[in-house]
Design a protein around this motif. Structure first.
Motif, PDB file in Angstrom:
ATOM      1  N   ALA A 175       0.975  -1.301   0.094  1.00  0.00           N
ATOM      2  CA  ALA A 175      -0.106   0.090   0.047  1.00  0.00           C
ATOM      3  C   ALA A 175       0.832   1.317   0.025  1.00  0.00           C
ATOM      4  O   ALA A 175       0.519   2.354  -0.839  1.00  0.00           O
ATOM      5  CB  ALA A 175      -0.967  -0.014   1.336  1.00  0.00           C
ATOM      6  N   VAL A 176       2.006   1.153   0.561  1.00  0.00           N
ATOM      7  CA  VAL A 176       2.851   2.296   0.627  1.00  0.00           C
ATOM      8  C   VAL A 176       3.420   2.817  -0.583  1.00  0.00           C
ATOM      9  O   VAL A 176       3.638   3.856  -0.958  1.00  0.00           O
ATOM     10  CB  VAL A 176       4.095   2.136   1.737  1.00  0.00           C
ATOM     11  N   ASN A 231       4.092   6.637  -3.087  1.00  0.00           N
ATOM     12  CA  ASN A 231       5.577   7.032  -4.077  1.00  0.00           C
ATOM     13  C   ASN A 231       5.136   7.044  -5.425  1.00  0.00           C
ATOM     14  O   ASN A 231       5.763   7.726  -6.113  1.00  0.00           O
ATOM     15  CB  ASN A 231       6.486   5.936  -3.482  1.00  0.00           C
ATOM     16  N   ILE A 232       4.280   5.993  -6.021  1.00  0.00           N
ATOM     17  CA  ILE A 232       4.118   6.033  -7.380  1.00  0.00           C
ATOM     18  C   ILE A 232       3.315   7.329  -7.763  1.00  0.00           C
ATOM     19  O   ILE A 232       3.439   7.926  -8.838  1.00  0.00           O
ATOM     20  CB  ILE A 232       3.183   5.048  -7.631  1.00  0.00           C
ATOM     21  N   VAL A 268      -4.731  -0.608  -9.374  1.00  0.00           N
ATOM     22  CA  VAL A 268      -5.503  -1.440  -8.301  1.00  0.00           C
ATOM     23  C   VAL A 268      -6.324  -2.324  -9.068  1.00  0.00           C
ATOM     24  O   VAL A 268      -6.337  -3.523  -8.371  1.00  0.00           O
ATOM     25  CB  VAL A 268      -6.714  -0.453  -7.821  1.00  0.00           C
ATOM     26  N   GLU A 269      -6.960  -2.174 -10.021  1.00  0.00           N
ATOM     27  CA  GLU A 269      -7.519  -3.428 -10.911  1.00  0.00           C
ATOM     28  C   GLU A 269      -6.642  -4.536 -11.474  1.00  0.00           C
ATOM     29  O   GLU A 269      -7.190  -5.836 -11.397  1.00  0.00           O
ATOM     30  CB  GLU A 269      -8.409  -2.918 -12.081  1.00  0.00           C
ATOM     31  N   MET A 270      -5.294  -4.379 -11.637  1.00  0.00           N
ATOM     32  CA  MET A 270      -4.409  -5.455 -12.170  1.00  0.00           C
ATOM     33  C   MET A 270      -3.652  -5.889 -10.630  1.00  0.00           C
ATOM     34  O   MET A 270      -2.976  -7.054 -11.126  1.00  0.00           O
ATOM     35  CB  MET A 270      -3.346  -4.673 -13.069  1.00  0.00           C
ATOM     36  N   ASP A 289      -1.398  -5.006   2.947  1.00  0.00           N
ATOM     37  CA  ASP A 289      -1.729  -3.813   3.776  1.00  0.00           C
ATOM     38  C   ASP A 289      -0.348  -3.636   4.380  1.00  0.00           C
ATOM     39  O   ASP A 289       0.782  -4.503   4.911  1.00  0.00           O
ATOM     40  CB  ASP A 289      -2.524  -4.255   4.918  1.00  0.00           C
ATOM     41  N   VAL A 290       0.090  -2.352   4.885  1.00  0.00           N
ATOM     42  CA  VAL A 290       1.216  -1.912   5.830  1.00  0.00           C
ATOM     43  C   VAL A 290       0.678  -1.670   7.089  1.00  0.00           C
ATOM     44  O   VAL A 290       0.125  -0.900   7.472  1.00  0.00           O
ATOM     45  CB  VAL A 290       1.721  -0.460   5.134  1.00  0.00           C
TER      46      VAL A 290
END
Length: 136
Positions: free
Chosen positions: A38-39, A43-44, A65-67, A72-73
């Motif tokens: 998730a982190v 950055n992206i 998100v779909e791919m 979870d962090v």
């Protein structure tokens, strides 16, 4: 998958984007699952936003998100990452996120030297393609 490979794909950073795209093709074809922490999304977003509009960047993240699967962090992962001897804190988070998912077979990154302490195999995108699909 490490953030750098995802950004290679989304930002079409040549020549790296070709191999990153092949990995995403494998997930679109249902042959593999790509897990991203998730982190990484922060950055992206930050990197893509430097050359794209907010709306264009958000659209790419929605497609991402779909791919992919998102790990979870958690507080535990943050605490482990703070106590590790990884030189790059983000890589430590990526590593402990990967360890938290039993289904993950390896980490894919262009910066394999940053994961020297990994107990999971660490592959470059080219090595991952060979391992997953038998070749380029």
């Amino acid at each position: 998958m490490d953030t750098n490979v995802v950004i290679d794909f989304l930002a079409d950073r040549q020549p790296f984007s070709l191999h990153a795209a092949k990995l995403f093709d494998l997930t679109i074809d249902g042959k593999v699952k790509i897990y991203i922490s998730a982190v990484s999304y922060n950055n992206i977003y930050y990197i893509l936003r430097q050359s794209l509009t907010n709306n264009a960047t958000i659209k790419l993240l929605e497609e991402l998100v779909e791919m992919t699967e998102i790990t979870d962090v958690t507080k535990s992962i943050i605490k482990q990452s703070l106590k590790t001897d990884f030189k790059d804190y983000e890589d430590a988070i990526q590593y402990y996120c990967a360890l938290s998912i039993p289904k993950i077979d390896f980490i894919v990154t262009r910066d394999t030297k940053d994961f020297k302490k990994s107990t999971l195999p660490v592959l470059t995108p080219v090595e991952a393609i060979v391992a997953l699909d038998g070749g380029l």
